[in-house]
Motif scaffolding. Structure first.
Motif, mmCIF file in Angstrom:
data_model
loop_
_atom_site.group_PDB
_atom_site.id
_atom_site.type_symbol
_atom_site.label_atom_id
_atom_site.label_comp_id
_atom_site.label_asym_id
_atom_site.label_seq_id
_atom_site.Cartn_x
_atom_site.Cartn_y
_atom_site.Cartn_z
ATOM 1 N N PHE B 148 0.853 -1.188 0.000
ATOM 2 C CA PHE B 148 0.000 0.000 0.000
ATOM 3 C C PHE B 148 0.888 1.238 0.000
ATOM 4 O O PHE B 148 1.633 1.469 0.948
ATOM 5 C CB PHE B 148 -0.921 -0.014 1.227
ATOM 6 C CG PHE B 148 -1.849 -1.191 1.218
ATOM 7 C CD1 PHE B 148 -1.412 -2.439 1.632
ATOM 8 C CD2 PHE B 148 -3.150 -1.067 0.756
ATOM 9 C CE1 PHE B 148 -2.251 -3.543 1.596
ATOM 10 C CE2 PHE B 148 -4.003 -2.168 0.721
ATOM 11 C CZ PHE B 148 -3.542 -3.408 1.134
ATOM 12 N N ILE B 149 0.798 1.992 -1.068
ATOM 13 C CA ILE B 149 1.690 3.131 -1.293
ATOM 14 C C ILE B 149 0.935 4.408 -0.936
ATOM 15 O O ILE B 149 -0.010 4.795 -1.627
ATOM 16 C CB ILE B 149 2.145 3.152 -2.767
ATOM 17 C CG1 ILE B 149 2.791 1.805 -3.143
ATOM 18 C CG2 ILE B 149 3.115 4.308 -3.018
ATOM 19 C CD1 ILE B 149 3.059 1.636 -4.643
ATOM 20 N N LEU B 150 1.350 5.041 0.159
ATOM 21 C CA LEU B 150 0.637 6.218 0.671
ATOM 22 C C LEU B 150 1.484 7.469 0.511
ATOM 23 O O LEU B 150 2.705 7.407 0.352
ATOM 24 C CB LEU B 150 0.309 6.025 2.157
ATOM 25 C CG LEU B 150 -0.385 4.727 2.575
ATOM 26 C CD1 LEU B 150 -0.654 4.755 4.085
ATOM 27 C CD2 LEU B 150 -1.687 4.507 1.813
ATOM 28 N N ALA B 151 0.817 8.611 0.625
ATOM 29 C CA ALA B 151 1.508 9.899 0.587
ATOM 30 C C ALA B 151 2.376 10.071 1.829
ATOM 31 O O ALA B 151 2.147 9.436 2.860
ATOM 32 C CB ALA B 151 0.486 11.023 0.514
ATOM 33 N N GLY B 152 3.367 10.949 1.730
ATOM 34 C CA GLY B 152 4.215 11.246 2.873
ATOM 35 C C GLY B 152 3.633 12.311 3.786
ATOM 36 O O GLY B 152 3.867 12.293 4.996
ATOM 37 N N VAL B 153 2.876 13.246 3.227
ATOM 38 C CA VAL B 153 2.255 14.296 4.041
ATOM 39 C C VAL B 153 1.243 13.623 4.979
ATOM 40 O O VAL B 153 0.312 12.960 4.512
ATOM 41 C CB VAL B 153 1.559 15.344 3.147
ATOM 42 C CG1 VAL B 153 0.875 16.398 3.996
ATOM 43 C CG2 VAL B 153 2.578 16.000 2.212
ATOM 44 N N PRO B 154 1.457 13.750 6.305
ATOM 45 C CA PRO B 154 0.684 12.932 7.245
ATOM 46 C C PRO B 154 -0.833 13.045 7.101
ATOM 47 O O PRO B 154 -1.534 12.029 7.197
ATOM 48 C CB PRO B 154 1.155 13.437 8.615
ATOM 49 C CG PRO B 154 2.560 13.894 8.366
ATOM 50 C CD PRO B 154 2.527 14.510 6.984
ATOM 51 N N HIS B 155 -1.365 14.243 6.846
ATOM 52 C CA HIS B 155 -2.833 14.303 6.814
ATOM 53 C C HIS B 155 -3.394 13.713 5.528
ATOM 54 O O HIS B 155 -4.547 13.284 5.494
ATOM 55 C CB HIS B 155 -3.362 15.708 7.115
ATOM 56 C CG HIS B 155 -3.040 16.725 6.070
ATOM 57 N ND1 HIS B 155 -1.906 17.493 6.112
ATOM 58 C CD2 HIS B 155 -3.690 17.096 4.941
ATOM 59 C CE1 HIS B 155 -1.882 18.295 5.066
ATOM 60 N NE2 HIS B 155 -2.947 18.071 4.334
ATOM 61 N N ILE B 156 -2.586 13.659 4.478
ATOM 62 C CA ILE B 156 -3.047 12.962 3.269
ATOM 63 C C ILE B 156 -2.933 11.451 3.468
ATOM 64 O O ILE B 156 -3.845 10.699 3.099
ATOM 65 C CB ILE B 156 -2.246 13.431 2.035
ATOM 66 C CG1 ILE B 156 -2.435 14.939 1.844
ATOM 67 C CG2 ILE B 156 -2.695 12.667 0.794
ATOM 68 C CD1 ILE B 156 -1.763 15.504 0.605
ATOM 69 N N ALA B 157 -1.847 11.012 4.097
ATOM 70 C CA ALA B 157 -1.731 9.584 4.425
ATOM 71 C C ALA B 157 -2.913 9.148 5.284
ATOM 72 O O ALA B 157 -3.462 8.043 5.094
ATOM 73 C CB ALA B 157 -0.403 9.314 5.142
ATOM 74 N N ALA B 158 -3.331 10.012 6.213
ATOM 75 C CA ALA B 158 -4.454 9.683 7.100
ATOM 76 C C ALA B 158 -5.736 9.469 6.302
ATOM 77 O O ALA B 158 -6.516 8.544 6.578
ATOM 78 C CB ALA B 158 -4.645 10.791 8.136
ATOM 79 N N LEU B 159 -5.962 10.309 5.292
ATOM 80 C CA LEU B 159 -7.165 10.162 4.458
ATOM 81 C C LEU B 159 -7.129 8.855 3.673
ATOM 82 O O LEU B 159 -8.151 8.190 3.495
ATOM 83 C CB LEU B 159 -7.280 11.340 3.491
ATOM 84 C CG LEU B 159 -7.651 12.683 4.116
ATOM 85 C CD1 LEU B 159 -7.504 13.797 3.080
ATOM 86 C CD2 LEU B 159 -9.077 12.637 4.678
#
Lengths: 252, 252
Positions: B148-159
């Motif tokens: 699962f490849i997520l964004a690094g910016v924490p609030h985008i990763a959270a979404l």
């Protein structure tokens, strides 16, 4: 001209509390920043549980392929503190009570109920290890060859790092400059890549953010060469300005 | 009775900004806490630089020995965003433009200057991958098998994590109870170890602190069994109280 040697370190964070999400790690950033000043680059980090086999595996690969390995966590007096045993096992060494650590702890606990069996655990080191001073709580850190075993509590780890300042061989300190710009990074992505290519020895990182309903990005230029860094920053500033963007020195 | 299966995940944090100490990572704690709720245990974390060989090595070992691998960072539009290429390489796959991601980005950038070549980079995925919704910025996360490849910016990763909630197979959620006590952990180390041994299925972590000139510790008991957890907490409370220590429910 040969490229200057790059000294690298790894950090191994040991502790269930980080992996469970209970505790926000502070040691990665702290160790990284301290290493920058010593001319050593933090090349990789691992976080493992309080499990001997996991620690042994990580210690042996990380200490072999880096100049230095730092560990944080697991050197207290309780049953879940297994770092010393695991690092000794990774080196094929036995664990002994270090006489100086024992003396330090005896003094520290003299007026605090004495040196019990549990407290004596904090004087245990891999055979042949030396101590790293801990001005705070008595329990020292440990150096074994190129492995530096630090406390997990960040302000104690900081004191141990402080006592190591200037003692390790390193290269040139990493320098950095940050430029901020209220521009979507996607709009100037090609410019960034081309500028990095044009300035050998410089890396440019791009870190976007969303603030007050606007998008922007900070561009961090890193190099060990002050002149090259300045030239790259000036070039990037000039190009962004030419496109009509206002550049904020030291970042937004 | 067989022990219930434990589902594990690894997290790979990708980014020079973490290793340079510039950015304080928030994704380890965030991913860990989210996984707890999904009944999946975060077993190990690695942080690597924006270097393809380092990402490939980590991806291949972590995705093989864990049920799931999450990555954060390196999926933006700039030259230092190489996560997709590295993960494709780790799987021996080519990189393609995902038509749905392209459509999402086209809509997102319709009123923001259009879908440039750099922005189109954010629609690139390893061949065969699916998308993870990103309600915020348009650029989606990516799922490739158990990666699962997520964004690094924490609030985008959270979404992105939010959009995955309830979709992964897991075991029982990990439960925890914290007890606080103004006692040096070294004083009750044996008691902690013996209590953990007496309560199979429970782990007790001990986290000392120094506050307002006093030493104390929080004891975190973790188990997937609510009854066992309660029994262990009651037992530990009883023993600490019997020694004259006041126990603070929910920790200090």
């Amino acid at each position: 001209m040969n490229a200057p040697r790059i000294w690298t370190a790894a950090l191994l964070v040991i502790g269930d509390e980080i992996l469970s999400g209970r505790t926000q790690d502070r040691n990665v950033a702290q160790v990284a920043q301290w290493l920058n000043g010593e001319g050593i680059r933090l090349a990789e980090v691992r976080v493992v549980a309080d499990v001997e086999s996991a620690i042994v595996e990580a210690v042996n690969i990380l200490r072999t392929r880096n100049d230095y390995l730092f560990t944080t966590g697991g050197i207290g007096p309780t049953h879940d503190d297994i770092t010393v045993d695991a690092i000794a096992a990774a080196h094929g060494l036995s664990v002994v009570v270090h006489p100086d650590a024992r003396a330090v702890l005896e003094r520290h606990y003299e007026t605090r109920g004495g040196l019990t069996e549990a407290r004596l655990r904090m004087a245990r080191v891999p055979d042949g290890a030396t101590l790293i001073e801990n001005a705070m709580s008595g329990a020292p850190g440990i150096r074994l060859g190129n492995v530096f075993i630090l406390a997990g509590v960040p302000h104690i780890a900081a004191l141990m790092l402080e006592s190591l300042t200037g003692t390790l061989e390193g290269g040139r300190p990493m320098l950095s400059r940050t430029l901020g710009c209220w521009v979507p990074e996607s709009e100037i992505a090609d410019l960034l890549g081309a500028t990095e290519k044009a300035h050998a020895g410089c890396q440019i990182g791009s870190y976007p953010f969303f603030r007050e309903g606007r998008v922007g990005a900070n561009f961090v230029i890193r190099s060990t060469e002050a002149e090259g860094l300045d030239a790259c920053a000036a070039d990037l500033t000039r190009q962004l300005t030419a496109l009509g963007h206002q550049v904020v020195a030291d970042g937004i």
